[in-house]
Design a protein around this motif. Structure first.
Motif, PDB file in Angstrom:
ATOM      1  N   ASP B  49       0.873  -1.170   0.000  1.00  0.00           N
ATOM      2  CA  ASP B  49       0.000   0.000   0.000  1.00  0.00           C
ATOM      3  C   ASP B  49       0.913   1.223   0.000  1.00  0.00           C
ATOM      4  OD1 ASP B  49      -2.233   1.563   0.029  1.00  0.00           O
ATOM      5  OD2 ASP B  49      -3.163   0.540   1.718  1.00  0.00           O
ATOM      6  N   GLY B  50       0.315   2.391  -0.100  1.00  0.00           N
ATOM      7  CA  GLY B  50       1.128   3.598  -0.041  1.00  0.00           C
ATOM      8  C   GLY B  50       1.734   3.962  -1.384  1.00  0.00           C
ATOM      9  N   VAL B  51       1.239   3.360  -2.455  1.00  0.00           N
ATOM     10  CA  VAL B  51       1.663   3.780  -3.793  1.00  0.00           C
ATOM     11  C   VAL B  51       0.434   4.341  -4.494  1.00  0.00           C
ATOM     12  CG1 VAL B  51       3.621   2.233  -4.062  1.00  0.00           C
ATOM     13  CG2 VAL B  51       1.354   1.413  -4.642  1.00  0.00           C
ATOM     14  N   SER B  52       0.671   5.243  -5.448  1.00  0.00           N
ATOM     15  CA  SER B  52      -0.473   5.974  -5.999  1.00  0.00           C
ATOM     16  C   SER B  52      -0.975   5.401  -7.318  1.00  0.00           C
ATOM     17  CB  SER B  52      -0.102   7.451  -6.156  1.00  0.00           C
ATOM     18  OG  SER B  52       1.109   7.553  -6.869  1.00  0.00           O
ATOM     19  N   SER B  53      -0.224   4.506  -7.928  1.00  0.00           N
ATOM     20  CA  SER B  53      -0.659   3.979  -9.225  1.00  0.00           C
ATOM     21  C   SER B  53      -0.071   2.585  -9.433  1.00  0.00           C
ATOM     22  CB  SER B  53      -0.171   4.883 -10.361  1.00  0.00           C
ATOM     23  OG  SER B  53       1.247   4.834 -10.431  1.00  0.00           O
ATOM     24  N   ALA B  54      -0.650   1.856 -10.381  1.00  0.00           N
ATOM     25  CA  ALA B  54      -0.127   0.536 -10.727  1.00  0.00           C
ATOM     26  C   ALA B  54       1.304   0.648 -11.249  1.00  0.00           C
ATOM     27  CB  ALA B  54      -1.034  -0.132 -11.757  1.00  0.00           C
ATOM     28  N   GLU B  55       1.596   1.742 -11.952  1.00  0.00           N
ATOM     29  CA  GLU B  55       2.954   1.932 -12.488  1.00  0.00           C
ATOM     30  C   GLU B  55       3.952   2.050 -11.333  1.00  0.00           C
ATOM     31  OE1 GLU B  55       0.214   3.568 -13.605  1.00  0.00           O
ATOM     32  OE2 GLU B  55       0.157   2.279 -15.381  1.00  0.00           O
ATOM     33  N   GLU B  56       3.568   2.832 -10.319  1.00  0.00           N
ATOM     34  CA  GLU B  56       4.475   2.997  -9.180  1.00  0.00           C
ATOM     35  C   GLU B  56       4.640   1.662  -8.444  1.00  0.00           C
ATOM     36  OE1 GLU B  56       3.366   6.142  -6.430  1.00  0.00           O
ATOM     37  OE2 GLU B  56       4.989   5.567  -5.071  1.00  0.00           O
ATOM     38  N   ALA B  57       3.543   0.923  -8.282  1.00  0.00           N
ATOM     39  CA  ALA B  57       3.625  -0.391  -7.634  1.00  0.00           C
ATOM     40  C   ALA B  57       4.556  -1.314  -8.425  1.00  0.00           C
ATOM     41  CB  ALA B  57       2.234  -1.003  -7.514  1.00  0.00           C
ATOM     42  N   THR B  58       4.417  -1.297  -9.752  1.00  0.00           N
ATOM     43  CA  THR B  58       5.243  -2.142 -10.610  1.00  0.00           C
ATOM     44  C   THR B  58       6.721  -1.799 -10.450  1.00  0.00           C
ATOM     45  OG1 THR B  58       3.446  -2.373 -12.186  1.00  0.00           O
ATOM     46  CG2 THR B  58       5.666  -2.796 -13.019  1.00  0.00           C
ATOM     47  N   GLU B  59       7.012  -0.504 -10.421  1.00  0.00           N
ATOM     48  CA  GLU B  59       8.402  -0.069 -10.288  1.00  0.00           C
ATOM     49  C   GLU B  59       8.966  -0.502  -8.931  1.00  0.00           C
ATOM     50  OE1 GLU B  59      11.603   0.498 -11.379  1.00  0.00           O
ATOM     51  OE2 GLU B  59      10.077   0.666 -12.926  1.00  0.00           O
ATOM     52  N   ARG B  60       8.152  -0.342  -7.883  1.00  0.00           N
ATOM     53  CA  ARG B  60       8.559  -0.732  -6.539  1.00  0.00           C
ATOM     54  C   ARG B  60       8.851  -2.238  -6.464  1.00  0.00           C
ATOM     55  NH1 ARG B  60       7.113   2.590  -2.158  1.00  0.00           N
ATOM     56  NH2 ARG B  60       6.790   4.121  -3.777  1.00  0.00           N
ATOM     57  N   VAL B  61       7.963  -3.029  -7.059  1.00  0.00           N
ATOM     58  CA  VAL B  61       8.127  -4.488  -6.987  1.00  0.00           C
ATOM     59  C   VAL B  61       9.365  -4.927  -7.776  1.00  0.00           C
ATOM     60  CG1 VAL B  61       7.085  -6.705  -7.616  1.00  0.00           C
ATOM     61  CG2 VAL B  61       5.688  -4.933  -6.535  1.00  0.00           C
ATOM     62  N   ARG B  62       9.585  -4.305  -8.934  1.00  0.00           N
ATOM     63  CA  ARG B  62      10.783  -4.659  -9.701  1.00  0.00           C
ATOM     64  C   ARG B  62      12.042  -4.427  -8.863  1.00  0.00           C
ATOM     65  NH1 ARG B  62      10.720  -5.007 -14.760  1.00  0.00           N
ATOM     66  NH2 ARG B  62       9.001  -3.534 -14.965  1.00  0.00           N
ATOM     67  N   GLU B  63      12.059  -3.296  -8.178  1.00  0.00           N
ATOM     68  CA  GLU B  63      13.213  -2.961  -7.333  1.00  0.00           C
ATOM     69  C   GLU B  63      13.374  -3.975  -6.190  1.00  0.00           C
ATOM     70  OE1 GLU B  63      13.558   1.512  -6.493  1.00  0.00           O
ATOM     71  OE2 GLU B  63      13.638   0.604  -4.489  1.00  0.00           O
ATOM     72  N   MET B  64      12.248  -4.365  -5.571  1.00  0.00           N
ATOM     73  CA  MET B  64      12.315  -5.378  -4.499  1.00  0.00           C
ATOM     74  C   MET B  64      12.898  -6.683  -5.023  1.00  0.00           C
ATOM     75  SD  MET B  64       8.591  -5.110  -2.705  1.00  0.00           S
ATOM     76  CE  MET B  64       7.861  -3.525  -2.321  1.00  0.00           C
ATOM     77  N   CYS B  65      12.470  -7.073  -6.219  1.00  0.00           N
ATOM     78  CA  CYS B  65      12.976  -8.321  -6.797  1.00  0.00           C
ATOM     79  C   CYS B  65      14.476  -8.230  -7.019  1.00  0.00           C
ATOM     80  CB  CYS B  65      12.285  -8.613  -8.131  1.00  0.00           C
ATOM     81  SG  CYS B  65      10.572  -9.124  -7.935  1.00  0.00           S
ATOM     82  N   GLU B  66      14.913  -7.097  -7.567  1.00  0.00           N
ATOM     83  CA  GLU B  66      16.339  -6.947  -7.876  1.00  0.00           C
ATOM     84  C   GLU B  66      17.187  -6.876  -6.608  1.00  0.00           C
ATOM     85  OE1 GLU B  66      16.107  -3.520 -10.386  1.00  0.00           O
ATOM     86  OE2 GLU B  66      15.620  -4.715 -12.168  1.00  0.00           O
TER      87      GLU B  66
END
Lengths: 84, 84
Positions: B49-66
């Protein structure tokens, strides 16, 4: 006919998930405060041959999950079977 | 806005996969001779939570994976983000 099964094994709701909790803790300490919950499961790809139809492959994979790949007490599973 | 990420982490092609090999051996000794190959990976569900869009969530998750969820030397990852 060769088939590929993609199998997803997840902890049942309510079951303790220490791996997921550890990952959640790791993400929080990296600064990802927005992460609320992590559940950790298994993803398996199984290639099988020697079955004559997708139905037979599906039945075979369901049996493998019940007998070996998932622990029915604490885990759920789902899968899809495609031609390989 | 709450999002759910479903993350699949798999061993890179050619990388040794002892867990997959052990499962293959187990299936064969249970009589599943038609199984030719098993690859074992991880399946993770991350609620954020705490993200404003699906794009921001996607970017956050990619970073977590890396950074934490996958080891880029030996593992690939892919994921999908949906509204939770």
């Amino acid at each position: 006919m060769p088939y590929l099964a993609r199998i997803y094994v997840t902890p049942k709701p309510g079951v303790n998930d220490p791996q997921g909790s550890a990952i959640l803790g790791g993400l929080k300490s990296l600064g990802y405060g927005g992460v609320e919950r992590v559940r950790a499961g298994k993803y398996l790809e199984v290639n099988l041959d020697g079955v004559s139809s997708a139905e037979e492959a599906t039945e075979r994979v369901r049996e493998m999950c019940e007998r070996l790949l998932a622990n029915p007490v604490i885990e759920d599973f789902r899968f899809e079977v495609v031609k390989a």
